[in-house]
Scaffold this motif. Structure first.
Motif, short mmCIF file in Angstrom:
data_model
loop_
_atom_site.label_atom_id
_atom_site.label_comp_id
_atom_site.label_asym_id
_atom_site.label_seq_id
_atom_site.Cartn_x
_atom_site.Cartn_y
_atom_site.Cartn_z
N LEU A 147 -5.05 -20.13 15.53
CA LEU A 147 -3.83 -20.96 15.49
C LEU A 147 -2.71 -20.18 16.16
CD1 LEU A 147 -1.95 -23.24 14.43
CD2 LEU A 147 -1.84 -21.99 12.27
N THR A 148 -2.07 -20.81 17.15
CA THR A 148 -0.98 -20.11 17.84
C THR A 148 0.04 -21.12 18.32
OG1 THR A 148 -0.51 -18.33 19.41
CG2 THR A 148 -1.99 -20.08 20.18
N GLY A 149 1.11 -20.62 18.88
CA GLY A 149 2.19 -21.45 19.36
C GLY A 149 3.42 -20.59 19.53
N SER A 150 4.31 -21.00 20.39
CA SER A 150 5.53 -20.23 20.64
C SER A 150 6.45 -20.26 19.42
CB SER A 150 6.24 -20.78 21.87
OG SER A 150 5.41 -20.66 23.01
N ILE A 151 7.47 -19.42 19.45
CA ILE A 151 8.41 -19.33 18.34
C ILE A 151 9.04 -20.70 18.05
CG2 ILE A 151 10.30 -18.65 19.90
CD1 ILE A 151 11.40 -16.93 17.57
N GLY A 152 9.14 -21.04 16.76
CA GLY A 152 9.80 -22.27 16.36
C GLY A 152 8.99 -23.55 16.52
N MET A 153 7.70 -23.41 16.80
CA MET A 153 6.87 -24.60 17.02
C MET A 153 6.24 -25.15 15.74
SD MET A 153 7.25 -25.40 20.11
CE MET A 153 7.20 -25.04 21.86
N GLU A 184 -1.21 -14.02 24.73
CA GLU A 184 -0.53 -12.87 25.32
C GLU A 184 -1.26 -11.55 25.00
OE1 GLU A 184 2.66 -15.99 24.51
OE2 GLU A 184 0.81 -15.32 23.58
N ALA A 185 -1.88 -11.50 23.82
CA ALA A 185 -2.58 -10.28 23.39
C ALA A 185 -4.05 -10.26 23.82
CB ALA A 185 -2.48 -10.14 21.87
N GLY A 186 -4.47 -11.27 24.58
CA GLY A 186 -5.85 -11.31 25.06
C GLY A 186 -6.88 -11.57 23.96
N ARG A 187 -6.50 -12.37 22.95
CA ARG A 187 -7.36 -12.59 21.80
C ARG A 187 -8.18 -13.88 21.88
NH1 ARG A 187 -6.19 -10.35 16.99
NH2 ARG A 187 -8.37 -10.92 16.63
N ARG A 211 8.99 -13.16 26.85
CA ARG A 211 7.77 -12.37 26.59
C ARG A 211 6.59 -13.26 26.21
NH1 ARG A 211 11.11 -9.08 23.24
NH2 ARG A 211 9.90 -9.73 21.44
N GLN A 212 6.84 -14.55 26.00
CA GLN A 212 5.78 -15.45 25.57
C GLN A 212 5.30 -16.31 26.73
OE1 GLN A 212 6.97 -17.65 22.05
NE2 GLN A 212 7.03 -15.80 20.80
N GLU A 259 1.50 -23.86 29.38
CA GLU A 259 0.27 -23.12 29.69
C GLU A 259 -0.58 -22.95 28.43
OE1 GLU A 259 -2.61 -20.96 31.86
OE2 GLU A 259 -1.05 -22.40 32.42
N LYS A 260 0.06 -22.71 27.28
CA LYS A 260 -0.69 -22.61 26.03
C LYS A 260 -1.40 -23.92 25.73
CE LYS A 260 2.09 -19.03 23.83
NZ LYS A 260 3.00 -18.62 22.80
N ARG A 261 -0.69 -25.03 25.92
CA ARG A 261 -1.31 -26.34 25.66
C ARG A 261 -2.49 -26.57 26.60
NH1 ARG A 261 2.32 -29.97 27.16
NH2 ARG A 261 4.19 -28.70 27.30
N ARG A 262 -2.35 -26.13 27.85
CA ARG A 262 -3.42 -26.31 28.83
C ARG A 262 -4.68 -25.55 28.42
NH1 ARG A 262 -5.79 -24.27 33.13
NH2 ARG A 262 -4.70 -22.28 33.06
#
Length: 198
Positions: A6-12, A115-118, A156-157, A162-165
Protein backbone atom coordinates in the motif's frame (compact mmCIF):
# COMPACT_ATOMS: atom_id res chain seq x y z
CA UNK A 1 0.15 -15.57 1.58
CA UNK A 2 -0.52 -12.57 -0.65
CA UNK A 3 1.52 -9.47 0.22
CA UNK A 4 -0.25 -6.27 -0.85
CA UNK A 5 1.91 -3.16 -0.92
CA UNK A 6 0.00 0.00 0.00
CA UNK A 7 1.50 3.32 -1.03
CA UNK A 8 0.64 6.83 -2.13
CA UNK A 9 2.02 10.33 -1.95
CA UNK A 10 1.72 12.51 1.15
CA UNK A 11 -1.86 13.45 2.05
CA UNK A 12 -3.51 10.86 -0.18
CA UNK A 13 -5.20 8.95 2.66
CA UNK A 14 -2.79 6.05 3.02
CA UNK A 15 -3.00 5.70 6.80
CA UNK A 16 -6.79 5.89 6.74
CA UNK A 17 -6.91 3.23 4.02
CA UNK A 18 -4.54 1.00 6.00
CA UNK A 19 -6.97 1.31 8.90
CA UNK A 20 -9.82 0.09 6.68
CA UNK A 21 -7.88 -3.11 5.94
CA UNK A 22 -7.25 -3.57 9.66
CA UNK A 23 -11.00 -3.14 10.32
CA UNK A 24 -11.57 -6.19 8.12
CA UNK A 25 -9.07 -8.25 10.09
CA UNK A 26 -6.26 -8.01 7.54
CA UNK A 27 -2.86 -7.69 9.29
CA UNK A 28 -1.18 -4.38 8.41
CA UNK A 29 2.43 -3.38 8.92
CA UNK A 30 2.97 0.38 8.81
CA UNK A 31 6.46 1.65 8.04
CA UNK A 32 5.51 4.99 9.61
CA UNK A 33 4.45 3.30 12.86
CA UNK A 34 7.68 1.27 12.86
CA UNK A 35 9.66 4.52 12.53
CA UNK A 36 7.63 6.08 15.35
CA UNK A 37 8.41 3.11 17.60
CA UNK A 38 12.10 3.38 16.69
CA UNK A 39 12.14 7.10 17.54
CA UNK A 40 10.76 6.31 21.01
CA UNK A 41 12.98 3.27 21.64
CA UNK A 42 16.62 2.46 22.36
CA UNK A 43 17.69 2.93 18.73
CA UNK A 44 16.79 6.64 18.96
CA UNK A 45 20.28 7.14 20.40
CA UNK A 46 21.74 6.24 16.99
CA UNK A 47 19.76 9.06 15.37
CA UNK A 48 20.85 11.48 18.12
CA UNK A 49 24.50 10.51 17.57
CA UNK A 50 24.28 11.61 13.93
CA UNK A 51 21.97 14.60 14.53
CA UNK A 52 22.86 16.00 17.99
CA UNK A 53 20.03 17.80 19.73
CA UNK A 54 17.08 15.95 18.16
CA UNK A 55 16.56 13.59 21.14
CA UNK A 56 14.33 15.27 23.71
CA UNK A 57 12.79 13.60 26.78
CA UNK A 58 13.80 10.17 25.54
CA UNK A 59 12.34 10.42 22.06
CA UNK A 60 13.20 12.00 18.73
CA UNK A 61 11.70 15.44 18.17
CA UNK A 62 10.44 14.98 14.61
CA UNK A 63 10.23 18.73 13.94
CA UNK A 64 13.88 19.19 14.94
CA UNK A 65 14.93 16.18 12.89
CA UNK A 66 12.97 17.39 9.87
CA UNK A 67 14.75 20.74 10.11
CA UNK A 68 18.11 18.97 10.26
CA UNK A 69 17.59 16.82 7.15
CA UNK A 70 15.20 18.71 4.87
CA UNK A 71 17.80 20.99 3.27
CA UNK A 72 20.54 18.37 2.92
CA UNK A 73 20.30 15.32 0.64
CA UNK A 74 23.34 13.79 2.38
CA UNK A 75 21.77 14.21 5.83
CA UNK A 76 18.61 12.51 4.57
CA UNK A 77 20.67 9.61 3.19
CA UNK A 78 22.46 9.30 6.55
CA UNK A 79 19.11 9.15 8.36
CA UNK A 80 17.75 6.55 5.92
CA UNK A 81 20.88 4.42 6.42
CA UNK A 82 20.03 4.23 10.13
CA UNK A 83 16.24 3.90 9.89
CA UNK A 84 15.56 1.73 6.84
CA UNK A 85 17.37 -1.46 7.99
CA UNK A 86 15.59 -1.28 11.37
CA UNK A 87 12.20 -0.85 9.71
CA UNK A 88 12.95 -3.82 7.44
CA UNK A 89 13.77 -5.95 10.50
CA UNK A 90 10.38 -5.09 12.01
CA UNK A 91 8.70 -5.83 8.68
CA UNK A 92 10.42 -9.21 8.34
CA UNK A 93 9.30 -10.18 11.85
CA UNK A 94 5.72 -9.16 10.96
CA UNK A 95 5.74 -11.29 7.78
CA UNK A 96 7.19 -14.31 9.58
CA UNK A 97 4.50 -14.10 12.25
CA UNK A 98 1.73 -13.73 9.63
CA UNK A 99 2.99 -16.75 7.66
CA UNK A 100 3.13 -18.85 10.82
CA UNK A 101 -0.46 -17.80 11.59
CA UNK A 102 -1.58 -18.88 8.11
CA UNK A 103 -2.77 -15.42 7.09
CA UNK A 104 -4.02 -15.39 3.44
CA UNK A 105 -3.44 -11.64 2.99
CA UNK A 106 -1.28 -8.98 4.63
CA UNK A 107 -0.72 -5.31 3.85
CA UNK A 108 2.66 -3.57 3.91
CA UNK A 109 2.03 0.16 4.23
CA UNK A 110 5.20 1.63 2.64
CA UNK A 111 5.08 5.40 1.94
CA UNK A 112 7.98 5.41 -0.56
CA UNK A 113 7.45 1.94 -2.01
CA UNK A 114 8.40 2.88 -5.57
CA UNK A 115 11.06 5.42 -4.62
CA UNK A 116 12.81 2.87 -2.38
CA UNK A 117 12.77 0.16 -5.07
CA UNK A 118 10.42 -2.08 -3.07
CA UNK A 119 7.96 -2.98 -5.87
CA UNK A 120 9.40 -6.49 -6.28
CA UNK A 121 9.05 -7.21 -2.53
CA UNK A 122 5.25 -7.40 -2.75
CA UNK A 123 2.80 -9.47 -4.81
CA UNK A 124 0.62 -6.55 -5.89
CA UNK A 125 0.46 -2.80 -5.31
CA UNK A 126 -2.41 -0.55 -4.25
CA UNK A 127 -1.95 3.19 -4.76
CA UNK A 128 -4.24 5.63 -2.97
CA UNK A 129 -4.80 8.90 -4.74
CA UNK A 130 -6.75 12.14 -4.61
CA UNK A 131 -6.87 15.32 -6.72
CA UNK A 132 -4.02 17.78 -6.13
CA UNK A 133 -6.31 20.37 -4.51
CA UNK A 134 -7.56 17.79 -2.00
CA UNK A 135 -4.01 16.62 -1.28
CA UNK A 136 -2.78 20.17 -0.64
CA UNK A 137 -5.77 20.99 1.57
CA UNK A 138 -5.17 17.89 3.73
CA UNK A 139 -1.42 18.34 4.07
CA UNK A 140 -1.47 22.08 4.80
CA UNK A 141 -3.78 21.42 7.76
CA UNK A 142 -0.98 19.47 9.48
CA UNK A 143 0.82 21.24 12.33
CA UNK A 144 4.01 22.95 11.19
CA UNK A 145 3.39 22.26 7.49
CA UNK A 146 4.00 25.03 4.97
CA UNK A 147 3.59 25.24 1.21
CA UNK A 148 7.40 25.37 0.91
CA UNK A 149 7.85 22.23 3.01
CA UNK A 150 5.16 20.43 0.99
CA UNK A 151 6.94 21.33 -2.27
CA UNK A 152 10.22 19.94 -0.88
CA UNK A 153 8.51 16.68 0.12
CA UNK A 154 6.72 16.28 -3.23
CA UNK A 155 10.00 16.95 -5.09
CA UNK A 156 11.41 13.76 -3.50
CA UNK A 157 8.33 11.67 -4.32
CA UNK A 158 7.43 10.03 -7.61
CA UNK A 159 4.55 11.93 -9.28
CA UNK A 160 1.11 10.60 -8.41
CA UNK A 161 0.32 9.96 -12.08
CA UNK A 162 3.34 7.65 -12.38
CA UNK A 163 2.43 5.77 -9.19
CA UNK A 164 -1.08 5.20 -10.51
CA UNK A 165 0.35 3.96 -13.82
CA UNK A 166 2.51 1.38 -12.05
CA UNK A 167 -0.18 0.24 -9.61
CA UNK A 168 -2.17 -2.99 -9.81
CA UNK A 169 -5.06 -1.31 -7.97
CA UNK A 170 -6.00 2.33 -7.35
CA UNK A 171 -8.40 3.78 -4.77
CA UNK A 172 -9.41 7.45 -4.96
CA UNK A 173 -9.89 8.65 -1.38
CA UNK A 174 -11.51 11.96 -2.33
CA UNK A 175 -14.99 10.39 -2.46
CA UNK A 176 -15.24 9.96 1.30
CA UNK A 177 -14.72 7.25 3.90
CA UNK A 178 -17.70 5.08 2.97
CA UNK A 179 -16.62 4.87 -0.68
CA UNK A 180 -13.05 4.00 0.37
CA UNK A 181 -14.34 1.37 2.83
CA UNK A 182 -16.42 -0.22 0.06
CA UNK A 183 -13.43 -0.19 -2.34
CA UNK A 184 -11.18 -1.83 0.26
CA UNK A 185 -13.74 -4.56 1.02
CA UNK A 186 -14.14 -5.24 -2.72
CA UNK A 187 -10.37 -5.54 -3.14
CA UNK A 188 -10.03 -7.88 -0.15
CA UNK A 189 -12.76 -10.07 -1.62
CA UNK A 190 -11.10 -9.98 -5.06
CA UNK A 191 -7.85 -11.20 -3.52
CA UNK A 192 -9.73 -14.23 -2.25
CA UNK A 193 -10.24 -13.29 1.37
CA UNK A 194 -13.60 -13.18 3.15
CA UNK A 195 -13.81 -9.50 4.21
CA UNK A 196 -16.01 -10.39 7.19
CA UNK A 197 -13.63 -12.90 8.71
CA UNK A 198 -12.07 -10.34 11.08
Amino acid sequence: MHILGLTGSIGMGKSTTAGLFAELGVPVHSADEAVHALYCGPDAARVEARFPGVLKDGQIDRAALSKAVLASPQALRDLEAIVHPLVRQAEDAFLTKAREAGEPLVVLDIPLLFEAGRADDVDSILVVTAPLAVQEERVLQRPGMTAEKLRAILARQMPDSEKRRRADYVIDTASGLDAARHAVAALVAKLGVDPKRG
